[in-house]
Design an enzyme around this catalytic site. Structure first.
Site, PDB file in Angstrom:
ATOM      1  N   THR A 294      10.665 -11.102  -0.482  1.00  0.00           N
ATOM      2  CA  THR A 294      10.916 -10.402   0.778  1.00  0.00           C
ATOM      3  C   THR A 294      11.913  -9.282   0.480  1.00  0.00           C
ATOM      4  OG1 THR A 294      12.739 -11.893   1.331  1.00  0.00           O
ATOM      5  CG2 THR A 294      10.564 -12.488   2.176  1.00  0.00           C
TER       6      THR A 294
ATOM      7  N   THR B  76       9.871 -10.134   6.597  1.00  0.00           N
ATOM      8  CA  THR B  76       8.735 -10.725   5.868  1.00  0.00           C
ATOM      9  C   THR B  76       8.900 -12.243   5.730  1.00  0.00           C
ATOM     10  OG1 THR B  76       8.470  -8.713   4.558  1.00  0.00           O
ATOM     11  CG2 THR B  76       7.425 -10.673   3.665  1.00  0.00           C
TER      12      THR B  76
ATOM     13  N   GLY C 235       9.874  -3.494  -0.098  1.00  0.00           N
ATOM     14  CA  GLY C 235       8.626  -3.622  -0.835  1.00  0.00           C
ATOM     15  C   GLY C 235       8.414  -2.571  -1.892  1.00  0.00           C
TER      16      GLY C 235
ATOM     17  N   ASP D 238       4.703  -4.192  -0.404  1.00  0.00           N
ATOM     18  CA  ASP D 238       4.370  -5.059  -1.532  1.00  0.00           C
ATOM     19  C   ASP D 238       3.601  -6.317  -1.135  1.00  0.00           C
ATOM     20  OD1 ASP D 238       6.655  -5.917  -0.113  1.00  0.00           O
ATOM     21  OD2 ASP D 238       7.306  -7.149  -1.803  1.00  0.00           O
TER      22      ASP D 238
HETATM   23  N1  GLY Z   1       8.515  -6.643   1.718  1.00  0.00           N
HETATM   24  C1  GLY Z   1       7.840  -6.219   2.872  1.00  0.00           C
HETATM   25  C2  GLY Z   1       7.637  -4.774   2.933  1.00  0.00           C
HETATM   26  O1  GLY Z   1       8.395  -4.012   2.337  1.00  0.00           O
HETATM   27  O2  GLY Z   1       6.716  -4.354   3.590  1.00  0.00           O
END
Ligand code: GLY
Length: 346
Positions: free
Chosen positions: A249, A198, A252, A229
């Site tokens: 990051t 991310t 999520g 997230d």
């Molecule tokens: N933080 C990115 C995801 O978990 O999609």
């Protein structure tokens, strides 16, 4: 607009002329203010900090500067966690999530599980500007992007496909793995260590205004339709123009369970310094997630990675991560640098 086009005709002309999607939806420029700008980002944004800082100095809206920074990573085939080149879902399809927030208007837009569009962050900005909604998902998000002149593109690179294939073959059934000597070492290594990756970027401009964006291809090999997230306000990002901006990051699901970025900004609103707000919030997140064995290692510590990046309205910044070392990219107005995040657990 220097050439006399009004904003509406500029937007239409941009789309018709096939200009960069980043030009579609760009916010009006302001004359530069007297404040000191700051940019914080995850480490994969480091290379683009100087360019984004220059834009802030020239009066580019902080959200535009942040979106243009992350667009480099969205277009980078070698970043396996964002945009083009991202590791696909278990069906071999790259699905992207992104959200943006604009401080001066407290506006926001987001797209989730969008396919075939390289720049979901710019689409999220258009959701904010050109709809009365905040979040569009899947096929509807893609159709909205195409309607605004975004190109349909295959986002699956050969290398990302190979990482996917190796995982698929491991799952058994009728797929037969390629002989080891036919698989490049770095593909093997990536297949063994699927990351969540991310990119987040928060920008504070010379007027003290904030903008932020988070954009991702999410978990490699995720179940199709899984949303993390990054496109969820309060989870993967949040800002309050009177307080500060924050993004994340990492895993999520942890931020979905804790509205983590909202929590951090709320701690700052109550008067905590950025670093203290991060530490207090992460300790709280560690405490509540420890109730679920899925998120607890044998040693009792959190077994997941999650990192936060925050900047306050007055330009203070910090990062924090749950376990081990992590670094963040910062431009403090003087120089671009990598800065250690505060680890909650060693
Ligand atoms: N933080 C990115 C995801 O978990 O999609």
């Amino acid at each position: 607009m220097t050439d006399g086009l009004n904003r509406r005709s500029f937007l239409t002309a941009s789309a018709a002329a096939g200009l960069s999607p980043l030009a579609i939806g760009a916010m009006p420029r302001k004359p530069a203010g007297a404040g000191s700008p700051v940019i914080v980002a995850s480490g994969n944004g480091f290379r683009y900090l100087d360019e984004a800082m220059e834009k802030l100095r020239q009066g580019t809206d902080p959200l535009d500067a942040a979106i243009e920074l992350v667009a480099h990573v969205e277009a980078d085939p070698n970043d396996r966690s964002v945009g083009y080149g991202g590791i696909p879902n278990e069906d071999g399809v790259v699905e992207l999530d992104s959200a943006v927030m604009h401080g001066p208007t407290h506006g926001a837009g987001a797209v989730a599980s969008i396919r075939d569009i390289m720049h979901p962050a710019a689409v999220a900005r258009l959701v904010m500007q050109r709809t009365k909604h905040v979040l569009l998902v899947g096929e509807g998000a893609k159709r909205f992007a195409l309607a605004h002149g975004f190109k349909e593109e295959n986002l699956l690179t050969d290398e990302a496909r190979e990482v996917w294939l190796r995982n698929k073959e491991r799952q058994g059934t009728y797929w037969v793995p390629a002989p080891d000597d036919k698989v490049a070492a770095h593909i093997k290594q990536e297949a063994d260590n699927l990351t969540t990756g991310t990119i987040h970027c928060s920008a504070l401009d010379t007027h003290g205004d904030l903008g932020c964006v988070t954009t991702t291809s999410g978990w490699g090999m995720k179940i199709p339709g899984r949303v993390g997230d990054s496109p969820i306000l309060g989870a993967g990002l949040y800002l309050d123009n009177a307080v500060g901006s924050c993004g994340s990051t990492g895993l999520g699901e942890i931020n979905l369970l804790n509205c983590s970025c909202y929590l951090i900004i709320d701690e700052m609103r109550r008067g905590k310094h950025v670093k203290d707000a991060l530490v207090a919030s992460l300790k709280h997140i560690a405490e509540v997630t420890s109730r679920n064995p899925r998120y607890r290692g044998e040693d009792g510590k959190p077994n997941y990675g999650v990192t936060f990046y925050a900047v306050s309205k007055d330009g203070q910044y910090a990062g924090a991560n749950m376990v081990g070392g992590a670094r963040m990219a910062v431009h403090d107005g003087k120089e671009a640098k990598m800065v250690d995040c505060v680890p909650i657990f060693e």
